[in-house]
Enzyme design. Structure first.
Site, mmCIF file in Angstrom:
data_model
loop_
_atom_site.group_PDB
_atom_site.id
_atom_site.type_symbol
_atom_site.label_atom_id
_atom_site.label_comp_id
_atom_site.label_asym_id
_atom_site.label_seq_id
_atom_site.Cartn_x
_atom_site.Cartn_y
_atom_site.Cartn_z
ATOM 1 N N HIS A 165 0.847 -1.192 0.000
ATOM 2 C CA HIS A 165 0.000 0.000 0.000
ATOM 3 C C HIS A 165 0.882 1.242 0.000
ATOM 4 O O HIS A 165 1.989 1.242 0.554
ATOM 5 C CB HIS A 165 -0.942 -0.002 1.217
ATOM 6 C CG HIS A 165 -0.235 0.162 2.543
ATOM 7 N ND1 HIS A 165 -0.091 1.382 3.174
ATOM 8 C CD2 HIS A 165 0.384 -0.744 3.342
ATOM 9 C CE1 HIS A 165 0.560 1.217 4.306
ATOM 10 N NE2 HIS A 165 0.872 -0.066 4.443
ATOM 11 N N HIS A 212 0.918 5.779 -1.495
ATOM 12 C CA HIS A 212 0.394 6.840 -2.354
ATOM 13 C C HIS A 212 1.193 6.878 -3.655
ATOM 14 O O HIS A 212 2.111 7.688 -3.830
ATOM 15 C CB HIS A 212 0.476 8.187 -1.631
ATOM 16 C CG HIS A 212 -0.357 8.263 -0.387
ATOM 17 N ND1 HIS A 212 -1.656 7.814 -0.330
ATOM 18 C CD2 HIS A 212 -0.071 8.744 0.855
ATOM 19 C CE1 HIS A 212 -2.137 8.011 0.879
ATOM 20 N NE2 HIS A 212 -1.197 8.574 1.620
#
Length: 325
Positions: free
Chosen positions: A108, A110
């Site tokens: 995970h 951005h």
């Protein structure tokens, strides 16, 4: 005569070798095309800021990784960049697909969508969550000023600046510029040069195509529970027991991170934003994904639209006339 016998034996030897290799390959790769062995053991959640991603990652991935036997790894982009260079993409793909000690793996971070197939490798399982674009921007705007309930003592970059979103918008401030809204489309568009061009019709088209074809599932912030239920029945080796776990969380864990103070914009500001082309494009993408998720969820629940029904739904197909191989 001797030469003829040698030639015959040589031909038989080659034929046996070829047959052995063929049988070995068929046993190892029964579909003739060798599949990438790790693709279904990797989930990538390229999370978008202020969409509920902290709640999902912590309350689901970090809570379930021991029980379900997978690893959770955070992709930390330098200087909060969202895109990688082409060589960096190659290194990233090589790392995550060959790091067998960390498989199965839930990544995970951005980072914009990375297309593994451009490098000749099967894509992993991609998932994501998006939010109504103006709600997301407002949450981010006030988060910079007032912080949230997750890291209470951390001073945010606009701390002490009490300017409302309306005031910022009326003077044309940077934090409320519609360029700041161009966020969810680039995350799904990927690493092409036009993805970060604000207002690019090509980026919107690519984002829709990727959401439709490259992602297993894209949910919305307001329907996170429904998304968790779908993931449990479609990727059970990662999300087994996820819905039950989520339902038993207390309110603080189920809504792990929320901005402390948000002031809704007035009607004048809303009217102007709704006429802005960037907002219209981001809203179009949001509506597209929302409708897609809704259709998938209704089909999976056989029209009931109840998350709890998913684990009890009978199969909607059966096999007939099965012949021996």
């Amino acid at each position: 005569m001797l030469w003829t016998k040698r030639k015959t034996l040589y031909s038989i030897g080659i034929s046996v070798t070829i047959l052995f290799l063929f049988i070995f390959t068929r046993k190892k790769y029964p579909n003739s095309v060798p599949p990438w062995p790790t693709s279904n053991n990797i989930v990538i959640y390229n999370r978008i800021p202020k969409t509920g991603s902290t709640t999902f990652t912590n309350a689901i991935a970090y809570d379930l990784y021991k029980e379900n036997g997978f690893n959770v790894l955070h992709v930390n982009m330098t200087k909060n960049r969202q895109v990688m260079s082409l060589p960096d993409q190659y290194v990233f793909i090589n790392n995550v697909t060959t790091w067998t000690e960390r498989l199965p793996a839930f990544y995970h971070g951005h980072v914009a969508y990375i297309d593994f197939t451009r490098f000749g490798v099967a894509n992993p399982i991609y998932i994501n969550i998006i939010r109504e674009p103006l709600e997301r921007l407002l949450s981010h705007y006030y988060f910079l000023r007032y912080g949230d309930n997750f890291r209470v003592g951390l001073k945010r970059s606009r701390a002490g600046n009490n300017e409302t979103f309306d005031e910022c918008y009326s003077r044309g401030g940077k934090d409320c510029d519609m360029k700041q809204m161009w966020m969810q489309i680039p995350y799904f568009c990927g690493h092409y040069h036009f993805c970060t061009e604000v207002g690019s019709a090509e980026a919107l088209k690519m984002a829709k195509q990727n959401a439709l074809e490259k992602y297993l599932l894209v949910g919305t912030t307001d329907r996170m529970r429904d998304m968790i239920a779908l993931l449990e029945v479609t990727v059970p080796h990662f999300f087994k027991g996820a819905l039950g776990h989520f339902d038993q969380l207390d309110e603080n864990r189920a809504h792990l991170r929320y901005t402390k103070k948000k002031i809704p914009p007035n009607e004048q500001t809303l009217s102007m934003i709704r006429r802005d082309e960037v907002y219209k494009m981001e809203r179009e993408f949001y509506d597209f994904v929302r409708d897609l998720f809704d259709a998938v969820f209704k089909k999976a629940t056989n029209g009931t639209s109840r998350a709890a029904d998913l684990t009890k739904m009978p199969l909607q197909y059966h096999f007939e006339k099965i012949k021996p191989t």
